[in-house]
Design an enzyme around this catalytic site. Structure first.
Site, PDB file in Angstrom:
ATOM      1  N   ASP A  27       0.835  -1.189   0.000  1.00 24.18           N
ATOM      2  CA  ASP A  27       0.000   0.000   0.000  1.00 24.18           C
ATOM      3  C   ASP A  27       0.879   1.251   0.000  1.00 24.18           C
ATOM      4  O   ASP A  27       1.842   1.344   0.765  1.00 24.18           O
ATOM      5  CB  ASP A  27      -0.896  -0.025   1.250  1.00 24.18           C
ATOM      6  CG  ASP A  27      -1.787   1.187   1.360  1.00 24.18           C
ATOM      7  OD1 ASP A  27      -2.682   1.356   0.514  1.00 24.18           O
ATOM      8  OD2 ASP A  27      -1.582   1.977   2.309  1.00 24.18           O
ATOM      9  N   GLU A  75       1.801  -0.383  -5.020  1.00 23.98           N
ATOM     10  CA  GLU A  75       0.836   0.659  -5.352  1.00 23.98           C
ATOM     11  C   GLU A  75       1.697   1.915  -5.520  1.00 23.98           C
ATOM     12  O   GLU A  75       2.125   2.518  -4.523  1.00 23.98           O
ATOM     13  CB  GLU A  75      -0.188   0.857  -4.233  1.00 23.98           C
ATOM     14  CG  GLU A  75      -1.227   1.912  -4.590  1.00 23.98           C
ATOM     15  CD  GLU A  75      -2.198   2.212  -3.459  1.00 23.98           C
ATOM     16  OE1 GLU A  75      -3.366   2.533  -3.759  1.00 23.98           O
ATOM     17  OE2 GLU A  75      -1.794   2.139  -2.283  1.00 23.98           O
TER      18      GLU A  75
END
Length: 711
Positions: A362, A398
């Site tokens: 993330d 990401e």
């Protein structure tokens, strides 16, 4: 507050040996437990033992005697697995200098393998007097132990039964992004006591569903122990997605079917073992960029109370405040050794002890920041590259964060794949009918060579997706022009406002059959764009069966039917289509090559491996690519002839995003073939009505795939 006489009295009740400063955490060796916790700047650290997770009072409080290389440690021969514990740390409380020690706050072990009990929001969780006009500059003497979960000493033994990681080739992976609870919570064939748990995913009904659909990789939203935000608690909501980690080694107990402390560890392992047995890889969505302690007004739960300076990025010259690249209030400092060690130890633990197959990071740009800027030469990326364990699993970035220069799509180094947000946006615009999109669509179809080829990365580096947990579901993408997030309690101000969506003529639910038919077609078209393109596709759970969130594009706080898969109301026709499309991709390896298709000669003929045509049958020229009105893309795709595969499949793909039917003439000369319809986004009766010889009348909003096996 606790005083030395109280501590000394408890110290005498429990035998303590010096132990070791490594490994960190609570480690049972068969004879006792070694505790080691990094707290470089603390003046003293206490081990606190509890009989129950909900207990407010320690049975024993004992100071750790040894301090080595910033680590407080001790070995306790009388302790066993199942013991509940936490820490307290003493040191200066000087927020303006970045020091936030408060001995009244029970702290979680950053290396805890299991965490039991629930966080109960109370003023005592904060290091300062909540509500005081001086804010966090005040000091709270309230004991937080009654409101804190407790760490659990565990025995790591587990019978893996010769478990082997599937080691799937990246280009053959089909990723299914899912939430542990939401996937099985409403599944009628999963026993009620297992729904919404690790055991629920491991149930034969769930594994059978994934295999039947054609999924070979499941990517789980965060399973690290996390906390639900205080502001959500005040609104009667909770953090459903789990992007608020507080324990990087401990699988969250909320997803466990058993009640015994520590049992969730074995249950997670059993889930992985059974998925591997079915040939399905497990990827974890991990959140190492920040923690659940929030900004300077947040609670003191773990890292802040152990070594605020040593874990977080603080504002230079204003150490009271946190540098925030994540939008959550704080950022872990990956430029310092102890944070890098924490992350690397966690990753290795999940690989070696929990047998997971990879990670999706993330806001990975945050992890790759040096003092300020994102760098490909960052310590984080360098240490992963040289690690013999972590570097060998699937690593997915990401590739963005909320800070300046954080958008890094295409810029991560070799060995990394990336969520390709450009793929998502491009295909959404194309199927919405935007002008001037076919040039970029052609690039995304080939695996985004503009992003990855120059770095010697292959098409599999592109994690292609149309939808993800964050944003509209696939059904909502074709049903709503605007977000409808009122249920989140933020007056519809949260969530992305520009979704590149098209409601097909009516906002939300409708009984207009023409609109509904178009929506069905558009869902199929978007899935075709995803699964017929080169690269690694990622589907969001429920995309294959028409899952809706009623227009909510930010359902992070909706732990209810808005987020859970409704198995009783599935679109069975869409499921059958998706299953067939995945099988078509699997049966035609030409759609998942891990080399760049450059348009070189396929054989001794003049045909190239990829060629682009106008609907009139002529090859695309430079001027055609720049004609904004063009909304039909025709692609000839074949492979080089070889001694092993002299009759490799040749495909002719037609993507028609126009509102009008288009007559498409098949190419001639070197590209002339005898074509048969192999796949289409049309309804069965519409396919039956199609006729073609030298040309085909392609309906509006449609994908047609023709195949030839001629040499």
């Amino acid at each position: 507050m606790y005083n030395d006489s109280m501590l000394q009295a408890n110290d005498e009740q429990l035998a303590q040996l010096p132990g070791s400063d490594y490994p960190l955490g609570a480690n049972w060796d068969g004879g006792g437990v070694n505790f080691a916790v990094y707290a470089q700047n603390a003046s003293r650290v206490w081990l606190c033992l509890f009989d129950e997770a909900a207990s407010g009072a320690e049975r024993v409080r004992v100071p750790l005697h040894k301090f080595t290389h910033g680590v407080w440690h001790g070995y306790f021969p009388d302790l066993r697995p199942g013991q509940l514990y936490g820490f307290r740390a003493e040191g200066p409380y000087q927020p303006e200098a970045g020091e936030r020690y408060n001995v009244n706050k029970l702290l979680l072990d950053p290396y805890a393998r299991s965490i039991s009990g629930e966080l109960k929001w109370d003023d005592a969780l904060f290091g300062y007097e909540l509500g005081h006009e001086s804010g966090d500059l005040t000091f709270s003497d309230k004991d937080s132990a009654p409101f804190m979960p407790k760490c659990v000493v565990i025995d790591q033994q587990f019978d893996w039964q010769n478990d082997r990681m599937p080691r799937l080739a990246r280009e053959r992976s089909v990723i299914y992004e899912a939430h542990v609870k939401g996937l099985s919570q409403l599944h009628p064939d999963v026993p009620e006591e297992l729904r919404g748990t690790y055991a629920g995913i491991a149930h034969p009904a769930m594994i059978g569903y994934l295999r039947d659909l054609g999924i070979n990789t499941i990517e789980l939203l965060p399973v690290h122990t996390f906390v639900s935000d205080h502001h959500l608690h005040e609104r009667g909501l909770s953090n459903y997605w789990g992007y608020n980690s507080i324990g990087f080694f401990a699988p969250d107990r909320r997803y466990a079917s058993g009640s015994e402390p520590g049992s969730e560890v074995a249950e997670f392992k059993e889930m992985v073992r059974r998925l591997h047995e079915a040939g399905i890889e497990v990827i974890l969505d991990v959140v190492y960029n920040h923690t659940g302690e929030g900004n300077h007004m947040g609670p003191t739960l773990c890292f802040r109370g152990l070594d605020n300076h040593g874990y977080y990025r603080l504002e230079p010259g204003q150490a009271r405040y946190y540098r925030d690249y994540t939008g959550t209030g704080n950022t872990l400092n990956t430029t310092v050794p102890n944070v890098l060690r924490l992350i690397m130890d966690s990753l290795r633990y999940w690989i070696t002890e929990m047998h997971v197959d990879g990670f999706r990071f993330d806001l990975a740009s945050t992890l790759a920041r040096e003092q300020f800027d994102v760098s490909r030469d960052s310590a984080f990326l360098d240490i992963i590259y040289q690690d013999p364990v972590i570097s060998q699993v699937k690593l997915i970035a990401e590739p963005w964060d909320v800070g300046d220069g954080g958008y890094q799509v295409g810029n991560f180094p070799q060995g990394w794949s990336e969520w390709n947000g450009k793929f998502r946006d491009c295909w959404r615009r194309f199927w919405r009918g935007d002008e001037g999109t076919i040039g970029e669509v052609s690039c995304r179809f080939l695996g985004s060579p503009d992003l990855y080829q120059a770095d010697s990365r292959m098409p599999s580096a592109s994690i292609n997706f149309i939808t993800a947990h964050d944003g509209f579901s696939l059904y909502d993408l074709v049903s709503y022009n605007e977000k409808h997030n009122a249920a989140n309690g933020e007056e519809n101000q949260d969530g992305e406002s520009e979704n590149l969506s098209w409601n097909c003529g009516a906002e939300g639910e409708t009984e207009d059959e023409q609109v509904l038919n178009l929506r069905r077609r558009q869902q199929r078209n978007l899935l075709c764009g995803l699964l017929l393109s080169q690269g690694t596709p990622m589907m969001t759970a429920g995309a294959e069966c028409g899952k809706t969130q009623n227009g909510n594009n930010n359902a992070y706080c909706q732990d209810n039917e808005i987020s859970w898969l409704d198995w009783e109301r599935r679109d069975h026709d869409l499921y059958a289509f998706t299953r067939a499309l995945l099988a078509f991709r699997r049966d035609n390896p030409i759609l998942s090559q891990d080399n760049w298709i450059m348009g070189d000669r396929a054989s001794s003929t003049d045909a190239r491996t990829v060629a682009w045509f106008t609907p009139e049958g002529g090859e695309m020229k430079t001027k055609h690519w720049h004609e904004a009105h063009r909304k039909t893309l025709c692609i000839f795709l074949t492979q080089r002839a070889s001694n092993h595969d002299m009759a490799a499949a040749t495909l002719y793909l037609i993507f028609n995003a126009s509102h009008e039917a288009i007559n498409v003439t098949f190419p001639r000369r070197a590209y002339k073939r005898s074509w048969e319809l192999a796949f289409a986004s049309l309804e069965p009766q519409e396919q039956e009505a199609l006729t073609w010889q030298q040309s085909v009348n392609c309906p509006p909003h449609c994908v047609l795939v023709f195949r030839s096996r001629e040499k």
